[in-house]
Motif scaffolding. Structure first.
Motif, PDB file in Angstrom:
ATOM      1  N   PHE A 349       0.699  -0.726  -0.114  1.00  0.00           N
ATOM      2  CA  PHE A 349      -0.235   0.082   0.079  1.00  0.00           C
ATOM      3  C   PHE A 349       0.913   1.497   0.171  1.00  0.00           C
ATOM      4  N   GLY A 350       0.424   2.173  -0.625  1.00  0.00           N
ATOM      5  CA  GLY A 350       1.132   3.974  -0.395  1.00  0.00           C
ATOM      6  C   GLY A 350       0.222   4.611   0.005  1.00  0.00           C
ATOM      7  N   VAL A 351       1.366   5.736   1.027  1.00  0.00           N
ATOM      8  CA  VAL A 351       0.593   6.301   1.822  1.00  0.00           C
ATOM      9  C   VAL A 351       1.075   7.212   1.784  1.00  0.00           C
ATOM     10  N   THR A 352       0.561   9.038   2.679  1.00  0.00           N
ATOM     11  CA  THR A 352       0.082  10.352   1.976  1.00  0.00           C
ATOM     12  C   THR A 352       0.233  11.010   3.338  1.00  0.00           C
ATOM     13  N   ASN A 353       0.808  12.161   3.364  1.00  0.00           N
ATOM     14  CA  ASN A 353       0.606  13.130   4.791  1.00  0.00           C
ATOM     15  C   ASN A 353      -0.931  13.552   4.700  1.00  0.00           C
ATOM     16  N   LEU A 354      -1.687  13.345   6.187  1.00  0.00           N
ATOM     17  CA  LEU A 354      -3.022  13.587   6.498  1.00  0.00           C
ATOM     18  C   LEU A 354      -3.205  14.876   6.259  1.00  0.00           C
ATOM     19  N   GLU A 355      -3.547  15.630   4.731  1.00  0.00           N
ATOM     20  CA  GLU A 355      -3.743  17.292   5.017  1.00  0.00           C
ATOM     21  C   GLU A 355      -5.126  17.241   5.367  1.00  0.00           C
ATOM     22  N   LYS A 356      -5.672  18.368   5.161  1.00  0.00           N
ATOM     23  CA  LYS A 356      -6.761  19.219   6.079  1.00  0.00           C
ATOM     24  C   LYS A 356      -7.822  18.662   5.068  1.00  0.00           C
ATOM     25  N   SER A 357      -7.378  19.009   3.711  1.00  0.00           N
ATOM     26  CA  SER A 357      -8.374  18.207   2.048  1.00  0.00           C
ATOM     27  C   SER A 357      -8.470  16.883   2.138  1.00  0.00           C
ATOM     28  N   LEU A 358      -7.333  16.411   2.458  1.00  0.00           N
ATOM     29  CA  LEU A 358      -8.148  14.790   2.708  1.00  0.00           C
ATOM     30  C   LEU A 358      -8.700  14.643   3.650  1.00  0.00           C
ATOM     31  N   ARG A 359      -8.909  15.238   4.533  1.00  0.00           N
ATOM     32  CA  ARG A 359      -9.734  14.803   5.818  1.00  0.00           C
ATOM     33  C   ARG A 359     -10.912  15.500   5.588  1.00  0.00           C
ATOM     34  N   GLU A 360     -11.012  15.741   4.831  1.00  0.00           N
ATOM     35  CA  GLU A 360     -12.479  16.922   4.459  1.00  0.00           C
ATOM     36  C   GLU A 360     -13.439  14.551   2.719  1.00  0.00           C
ATOM     37  N   ILE A 361     -11.868  14.621   2.344  1.00  0.00           N
ATOM     38  CA  ILE A 361     -12.900  13.460   1.513  1.00  0.00           C
ATOM     39  C   ILE A 361     -13.220  12.589   2.542  1.00  0.00           C
ATOM     40  N   PHE A 362     -12.345  12.214   3.712  1.00  0.00           N
ATOM     41  CA  PHE A 362     -12.963  10.299   3.580  1.00  0.00           C
ATOM     42  C   PHE A 362     -13.661  11.365   5.297  1.00  0.00           C
ATOM     43  N   SER A 363     -14.020  12.496   5.600  1.00  0.00           N
ATOM     44  CA  SER A 363     -14.688  12.360   6.961  1.00  0.00           C
ATOM     45  C   SER A 363     -14.024  12.269   8.359  1.00  0.00           C
ATOM     46  N   ILE A 364     -12.657  12.049   7.879  1.00  0.00           N
ATOM     47  CA  ILE A 364     -11.849  11.951   9.148  1.00  0.00           C
ATOM     48  C   ILE A 364     -11.827  13.683  10.234  1.00  0.00           C
ATOM     49  N   SER A 365     -12.039  12.801  11.897  1.00  0.00           N
ATOM     50  CA  SER A 365     -11.785  14.155  12.526  1.00  0.00           C
ATOM     51  C   SER A 365     -10.523  14.330  12.942  1.00  0.00           C
ATOM     52  N   THR A 366      -9.836  15.754  13.386  1.00  0.00           N
ATOM     53  CA  THR A 366      -8.779  16.067  13.405  1.00  0.00           C
ATOM     54  C   THR A 366      -8.084  15.503  14.251  1.00  0.00           C
ATOM     55  N   GLN A 367      -9.273  14.696  15.496  1.00  0.00           N
ATOM     56  CA  GLN A 367      -8.632  14.001  16.668  1.00  0.00           C
ATOM     57  C   GLN A 367      -7.518  12.645  16.250  1.00  0.00           C
ATOM     58  N   GLU A 368      -7.842  12.624  15.026  1.00  0.00           N
ATOM     59  CA  GLU A 368      -6.788  11.204  14.466  1.00  0.00           C
ATOM     60  C   GLU A 368      -6.128  11.592  14.007  1.00  0.00           C
ATOM     61  N   LYS A 369      -4.909  11.202  14.044  1.00  0.00           N
ATOM     62  CA  LYS A 369      -3.506  11.629  14.433  1.00  0.00           C
ATOM     63  C   LYS A 369      -2.746  10.270  13.285  1.00  0.00           C
ATOM     64  N   GLY A 370      -1.887  10.506  11.799  1.00  0.00           N
ATOM     65  CA  GLY A 370      -1.080   9.733  11.647  1.00  0.00           C
ATOM     66  C   GLY A 370      -0.882  10.140   9.942  1.00  0.00           C
ATOM     67  N   VAL A 371      -0.415   9.326   8.859  1.00  0.00           N
ATOM     68  CA  VAL A 371      -0.765   9.195   7.591  1.00  0.00           C
ATOM     69  C   VAL A 371      -1.665   8.394   7.268  1.00  0.00           C
ATOM     70  N   LEU A 372      -2.287   8.988   5.901  1.00  0.00           N
ATOM     71  CA  LEU A 372      -3.313   8.309   5.429  1.00  0.00           C
ATOM     72  C   LEU A 372      -3.359   7.323   3.792  1.00  0.00           C
ATOM     73  N   VAL A 373      -3.172   6.592   4.457  1.00  0.00           N
ATOM     74  CA  VAL A 373      -3.068   5.026   3.282  1.00  0.00           C
ATOM     75  C   VAL A 373      -3.640   5.692   2.038  1.00  0.00           C
ATOM     76  N   SER A 374      -3.429   5.922   0.702  1.00  0.00           N
ATOM     77  CA  SER A 374      -4.043   6.270  -0.451  1.00  0.00           C
ATOM     78  C   SER A 374      -4.021   5.539  -1.212  1.00  0.00           C
ATOM     79  N   TYR A 375      -3.211   4.391  -1.722  1.00  0.00           N
ATOM     80  CA  TYR A 375      -3.316   3.501  -2.724  1.00  0.00           C
ATOM     81  C   TYR A 375      -3.551   2.025  -1.958  1.00  0.00           C
ATOM     82  N   VAL A 376      -4.111   0.766  -2.379  1.00  0.00           N
ATOM     83  CA  VAL A 376      -4.053  -0.159  -1.957  1.00  0.00           C
ATOM     84  C   VAL A 376      -3.706  -1.574  -2.973  1.00  0.00           C
TER      85      VAL A 376
END
Length: 448
Positions: A349-376
């Motif tokens: 899988f691939g990862v990317t930094n969890l930016e604000k725009s990506l949080r909005e796309i995937f409905s991820i709250s600011t409480q969740e910290k880490g890296v986003l899985v953007s490819y599997v």
């Protein structure tokens, strides 16, 4: 009306075996329960028949599924006297109902169900096939049996919170709600279910342990309902490989949700913590975690040990009664988006930094910290999906892609703690790494 199983097996009973004084006397405590449901649209009534027994002078305990929805309930005693019964209280999840009649009966004597041992003789008192009261002999097949959720399909029976007594005996329709006696005529449980001929396995029965029946009766009398213990978190089971990686054990559980204003929150328990022990009981395959967490002593303070950020912490936590409205909500999936990702060699899988725009796309709250899985890689079967957030690696917090790469460097097996925005829950999953360290940057279209 609902029946737990359908079996057409009658047990031939040897009168010499069951005519001992100890069983002649205890059968006075056993009754037939007839529940009648009147159909307003037709002239026909449906009748469910089961068994019950006196737990007090004029109170009878039986299975909830027998009397569920009944308009009238009739109790038939051993000497064929009939009485109309009223429901004092009931609990569908434990399949227990407490009834009362205007007559006196002989209450049973209880034995500590924790003393039940594999292979010992038991006797089920019931009304097999509606032919009348009698005893069916058997043996303890397993003292503490956890059952899968599929076992209770269509029923309210909460199998996760019960450790059943498994018995090798020919239970029949009509036996449900009957007492299970030990060889001394003391009650160790109440029959609640049996395997049907649909499973090609007959002669296997399950009883609610006597200690749990007594505890439930006490709460029904005092409160009119059951108060289950609550620490304020929910758990999920680690897969075998992850449990071995983190605990060097085949069984393990982690916390996937912590409620606000809960005992767990107040003592610093967090999502991702791995449970080591509760109330000085070590987590293992010998006890159901659901049973353990649901049956703690309410109003007391107990010890709990967890692994948090790779460090063992022993805490003292208050046991509350579970709120009635406690539940988890689900999230819907989002629309397709083009998401960049960084592929780390050795991972599928691939990862990317969890930016604000990506949080909005995937409905991820600011409480969740880490890296986003953007490819599997879809050829790999995995709990990891595009949109998931990798929160920790071997319980070490991930802040960005660079910290993620550092944490997996020189590792060949990882225990990843991930957040799934589609189910609004977190889980551990185990991943193997092949030659980590190199990278490539690509773009993926999320199409799941």
């Amino acid at each position: 009306m609902r029946f737990i199983a359908i079996v057409v097996t009658l047990t031939l009973m040897n009168s010499d075996t069951f005519s001992t004084p100890r069983f002649d006397s205890v059968m006075d405590s056993v009754v037939i329960v007839k529940a009648e449901n009147k159909d307003a649209d037709t002239t026909e009534n449906s009748i469910s028949t089961g068994t019950g027994f006196f737990c007090d002078s004029n109170q009878i305990v039986t299975s909830y599924h027998i009397i569920d929805g009944a308009d009238t309930i009739t109790i038939v005693t051993l000497n064929d006297n009939e009485y109309q019964a009223k429901v004092i209280a009931s609990d569908a999840n434990y399949d227990i109902a407490l009834l009362e009649i205007d007559a006196k009966g002989k209450a049973v004597t209880w034995e500590n169900s924790e003393k039940v041992e594999l292979g010992t003789d038991i006797f089920i008192a019931g009304n097999p096939g509606g032919i009348g009261l009698g005893l069916t002999a058997g043996k303890i097949g397993w003292p503490k049996r956890s059952l899968p959720p599929s076992f209770a399909t269509g029923l309210a029976l909460d199998v996760a919170s019960i450790q059943f007594i498994q018995m090798s005996a020919n239970g029949c329709p009509g036996d449900s709600g009957g007492p299970v006696f030990d060889e001394n005529g003391k009650v160790i449980g109440m029959l609640t279910a049996f395997l049907s001929t649909d499973t090609n396995i007959a002669g296997i029965c399950f009883a609610i342990p006597g200690n749990l029946v007594q505890q439930t009766i006490k709460q029904l009398k005092e409160h009119g309902s059951i108060q289950r213990s609550w620490l304020g978190f929910t758990v999920k089971r680690l897969d075998h490989e992850t449990a071995q990686t983190m605990l060097n054990n085949n069984v393990g559980y982690y916390i996937d949700y912590v409620a606000d204003n809960s005992p767990a929150k107040s003592v610093g328990i967090r999502v991702g913590d791995v449970i080591v022990s509760v109330n000085d009981i070590t987590v293992s395959g010998a006890i159901s975690m659901g049973y353990l967490l649901s049956n703690l002593p309410i109003g007391t303070v107990i010890p709990i040990q967890v692994l948090q950020n790779g460090v063992a912490r022993k805490l003292s936590i208050r046991v509350d009664a579970a709120p009635e409205d406690f539940e988890l909500m689900l999230h819907d999936e989002n629309e397709n988006q083009n998401i960049p990702y960084e592929k780390v060699s050795g991972l599928y899988f691939g990862v990317t930094n969890l930016e604000k725009s990506l949080r909005e796309i995937f409905s991820i709250s600011t409480q969740e910290k880490g890296v986003l899985v953007s490819y599997v890689d879809r050829s790999v079967s995995s709990d990891i999906q595009p949109g998931c957030v990798i929160k920790t690696v071997n319980q070490k917090e991930v802040t960005d892609v660079e910290s993620f790469k550092k944490l997996i460097k020189d590792q060949n097996k990882l225990a990843l703690f991930i957040y799934n925005p589609y189910t609004k829950s977190s889980l551990y999953t185990s991943v193997r790494v092949n030659n980590p360290g190199t990278k490539s940057t690509q773009t993926s279209k999320r199409n799941d």
